[in-house]
Design an enzyme around this catalytic site. Structure first.
Site, PDB file in Angstrom:
ATOM      1  N   TYR A  39      27.916 154.716  17.117  1.00  0.00           N
ATOM      2  CA  TYR A  39      27.225 155.744  17.892  1.00  0.00           C
ATOM      3  C   TYR A  39      25.701 155.652  17.803  1.00  0.00           C
ATOM      4  O   TYR A  39      25.004 156.164  18.690  1.00  0.00           O
ATOM      5  CB  TYR A  39      27.646 157.142  17.444  1.00  0.00           C
ATOM      6  CG  TYR A  39      29.053 157.539  17.801  1.00  0.00           C
ATOM      7  CD1 TYR A  39      29.752 156.898  18.828  1.00  0.00           C
ATOM      8  CD2 TYR A  39      29.700 158.556  17.127  1.00  0.00           C
ATOM      9  CE1 TYR A  39      31.045 157.271  19.157  1.00  0.00           C
ATOM     10  CE2 TYR A  39      30.998 158.944  17.459  1.00  0.00           C
ATOM     11  CZ  TYR A  39      31.665 158.291  18.477  1.00  0.00           C
ATOM     12  OH  TYR A  39      32.941 158.679  18.805  1.00  0.00           O
ATOM     13  N   GLY A  74      31.246 147.953  23.813  1.00  0.00           N
ATOM     14  CA  GLY A  74      31.616 147.191  25.002  1.00  0.00           C
ATOM     15  C   GLY A  74      33.073 146.778  24.879  1.00  0.00           C
ATOM     16  O   GLY A  74      33.387 145.690  24.438  1.00  0.00           O
ATOM     17  N   ASP A  82      28.284 151.429  29.107  1.00  0.00           N
ATOM     18  CA  ASP A  82      29.029 150.186  29.347  1.00  0.00           C
ATOM     19  C   ASP A  82      28.544 149.414  30.568  1.00  0.00           C
ATOM     20  O   ASP A  82      28.902 148.258  30.748  1.00  0.00           O
ATOM     21  CB  ASP A  82      30.529 150.490  29.495  1.00  0.00           C
ATOM     22  CG  ASP A  82      31.139 150.916  28.170  1.00  0.00           C
ATOM     23  OD1 ASP A  82      30.646 150.470  27.116  1.00  0.00           O
ATOM     24  OD2 ASP A  82      32.095 151.709  28.184  1.00  0.00           O
ATOM     25  N   GLU A 129      32.563 144.743  20.334  1.00  0.00           N
ATOM     26  CA  GLU A 129      33.781 145.315  19.740  1.00  0.00           C
ATOM     27  C   GLU A 129      35.042 144.853  20.466  1.00  0.00           C
ATOM     28  O   GLU A 129      36.121 144.840  19.904  1.00  0.00           O
ATOM     29  CB  GLU A 129      33.717 146.848  19.769  1.00  0.00           C
ATOM     30  CG  GLU A 129      33.614 147.413  21.179  1.00  0.00           C
ATOM     31  CD  GLU A 129      33.674 148.944  21.247  1.00  0.00           C
ATOM     32  OE1 GLU A 129      34.125 149.585  20.298  1.00  0.00           O
ATOM     33  OE2 GLU A 129      33.254 149.488  22.289  1.00  0.00           O
TER      34      GLU A 129
END
Lengths: 442, 442
Positions: free
Chosen positions: A319, A213, A166, A269
């Site tokens: 992922y 994110g 992140d 997201e």
């Protein structure tokens, strides 16, 4: 963005531990925490190899199975049972070789038993060094452990090893793990852009790629690097920092399809509407109480279909993006290793409650060095994407963002392959014999 | 699977074209059709470079912009304007450099105007060779064009260049484009498997990765190569060939989570229930009338949550998988180039209505050579995954499948990088001056 000048007052972070530095060497504890990355094992490699180079001062390295949970359950792995080749292979192996966990220690006041248990386990295994490899939540855990010395008189040095895709840790210029996910996202949207461009005449006109994110748009922003001249994919980036404006978005999609024949979109997201509600709130929460997101890609794609009538496709990298060691950034791998190595060096210098950080000394050519930050300045802070990294219309990145992001994806660091597949190591993870009979439930 | 022994009667496919082979060299037409791949441009490279090496017999190579649509609209690109470096770069550039299209010629009887138009355009540009690069639908188009000689007296040799990620063309051992998507899927599920394994203790236990493959499960099957020993991801593969059995699936997921701590699933977009209905039917259709699918990943993930209560994550690779030139299979790139090259050689040998194919001569070590098949045996046929490639329980691949699939992903063929991003070529695509004033609408 926090720049290097604000970082690091190393001298003040020296540990006030009660044992002498020349006493019998203590063992080290290492664990991985939170969402894994393509390069967190490179940090593990840095920690373990550096400890091995300092056997006279650090005896053994025990890894916690599943992060701090391994310490609480006395579920330790003896990394000394691994060959140097296996440890070296960690450098090119994605994910968490010892298991990672989303588990946050409570405040000391709320759960003294947790801390007493940690001391019990550390004491039983003669652990004097605590290396914790994670993001913001684990920096907080590491800080709490570092306070065991003062609060409970147990001599330990706790060093946090930064890691998070992140890229939201403060003080460090960037976070190991981010550069590789950034590279994956930029490479993927470039490739998908070529695909869509070639089919747009008679098929898909709008492609939506959802990336991670939750709160900060660093990963989405990284997609922007792929667009190097007008017309390049991605044409639009949707950031969590910018409330989703349906009309503006649709107008821009239409503009791109008209001008370039197609439109490629990277969507985080964590995109929210004007009311602050996630566009893709699944209604569930993870172990930290964060909302579980997923599926904003199809939501935005459907919107395009409904409002503009364009044929669409969407991808959700999930992922795949953070595990994609096959396309890791060389810079990222080197930094991940370096912070692992530096953590051990800081410990050997007597530090406690600190975190090695990346300090950028030059954009072009890109130069960086390792600095040090105090954990109390790091824990529970999120570094958001600065507004001036996002264009005025809120739909792409600025030249300033590009200057910051571009060096982080530089260089390839391919893993070895056998028969067409990357060779990743699975460690033996031999358990350390338990010494405690007291049970503990996490 | 069709094996090599059934392929190729090259002698009977020689073109009965009316012009002499030693007459003034004709121009060639090349176009790309259907869904693009990571290596279709490598075939283009093979076609164009081989034509350039035979300038005395093939004058110019004109590419159709957007497949056959470019021929119908007289929208041609002069590949002669591209440098040899640019053409060479096609070998490592994904997607369709000249634009591709989903457009199928009607039967001659239903639309003679289309065929008359093609002849009009070919005649205007002195085209004697037609190289069409695509899958089953375009083999049909190519076959129809090849019949122009007999039906309408226009001398042309039509050679189909095989391409499809779906690997569903008959007679050829495999289809260029498949090996690279297979490698992408196998690498990605291996990496995601490592990720999920390391987090499963306290977080995601089931990971679902949706891959392409509307009718045939070749791509999903390829994921299976990543599982080399018990416990390796993927643990389950859902094929379009096997009706989805919810109970059996859920039971197996539970078994895996119990045994390995987690479960990684590869699901084909084309999975159907016992009634033959797609699990993820979006209710829309593409230009060929095929149902537009997408989103079976989240459907299966939700099922896992509802029935078993496990925390899940899902990814939908979509175009990323077929555009992923960065992780292309070396074998695939070589075969893609070889079929392009062979197509030109077949034309120069006088063939018409044929397709170069890959003939496997040995599994281990993997050896292959180029053969030739007649288009009438190829067009509109789909090669399904044989039942004996799928385990008895319908949830994984057999050793036989593994023997077939494994060689196709062998070797890496990395594109060049600049500043951390792959350098893909965008051609000038200089238009050929139009010679016709008659309009045509597609």
């Amino acid at each position: 963005m926090t720049r290097t000048k604000t970082a690091a007052k190393p001298r003040k972070t020296k540990a006030k531990v009660t044992r002498k530095l020349d006493s019998k060497p203590k063992n080290a504890f290492y664990a991985q925490s939170g969402g894994v990355t393509a390069v967190i094992n490179a940090s593990a490699c840095g920690v373990i190899e550096t400890c091995r180079q300092n056997r006279g001062r650090i005896a053994k390295v025990y890894a916690g199975r599943n992060g701090i949970v391994g310490a609480l359950l006395e579920d330790l792995v003896d990394t000394g049972k691994e060959s140097s080749a296996a440890i070296r292979a960690l450098r090119h192996t994605p994910a968490g070789a010892f298991g990672s966990a989303r588990y946050k220690l409570k405040k000391y006041e709320d759960s003294p038993a947790q801390y007493e248990r940690l001391i019990e386990v550390f004491k039983a295994h003669d652990i004097g060094y605590f290396f914790y490899n994670g993001g913001g939540d684990s920096a907080d855990t590491c800080l709490k452990v570092s306070q065991l010395s003062q609060k409970l008189g147990y001599p330990i040095q706790a060093i946090h090893v930064p890691k998070t895709v992140d890229n939201d840790l403060p003080l460090t210029d960037c976070c190991p793990g981010f550069g590789s996910v950034a590279k994956y996202v930029a490479v993927s949207i470039r490739e998908a852009g070529f695909d869509v461009a070639s089919m747009a005449k008679t098929s898909t006109k709008v492609f939506i790629m959802e990336v991670m994110g939750r709160h900060a748009g660093w990963i989405a922003a990284a997609g922007g690097i792929a667009a190097q001249k007008a017309g390049d994919a991605p044409h639009i980036i949707l950031f969590p920092e910018i409330p989703f404006d349906e009309q503006r978005f649709c107008a821009r999609v239409k503009e791109c399809v008209t001008a370039y024949g197609y439109c490629a979109v990277v969507v985080s997201e964590g995109v929210r509407n004007a009311e602050g509600k996630f566009l893709a709130d699944a209604g569930t929460k993870d172990a930290f109480g964060h909302a579980q997101l997923g599926g904003v890609g199809p939501v935005v794609a459907q919107l395009v279909k409904d409002r503009l009538g364009y044929k669409y496709h969407w991808a959700v990298a999930d992922y795949l993006q953070r595990a994609a060691r096959h396309i890791a950034s060389k810079v990222d791998v080197e930094q991940a290793y370096a912070v692992g190595r530096a953590a051990v060096q800081l410990a050997l210098q007597g530090h406690n409650a600190v975190m090695p950080i990346i300090q950028r000394t030059s954009d072009q050519p890109y130069r960086w060095k390792i600095g040090v930050a105090r954990l109390e300045d790091v824990a529970n802070q999120e570094k958001m994407l600065p507004r001036d990294f996002i264009t005025a219309d809120g739909l792409h990145i600025t030249a300033k963002a590009r200057r910051y992001l571009a060096p982080l994806i530089k260089g390839e660091d391919y893993p070895p392959y056998k028969d067409g597949l990357p060779v990743y190591v699975t460690l033996k993870n031999a358990p350390v014999r338990r010494k405690l009979s007291t049970p503990f439930v996490v």
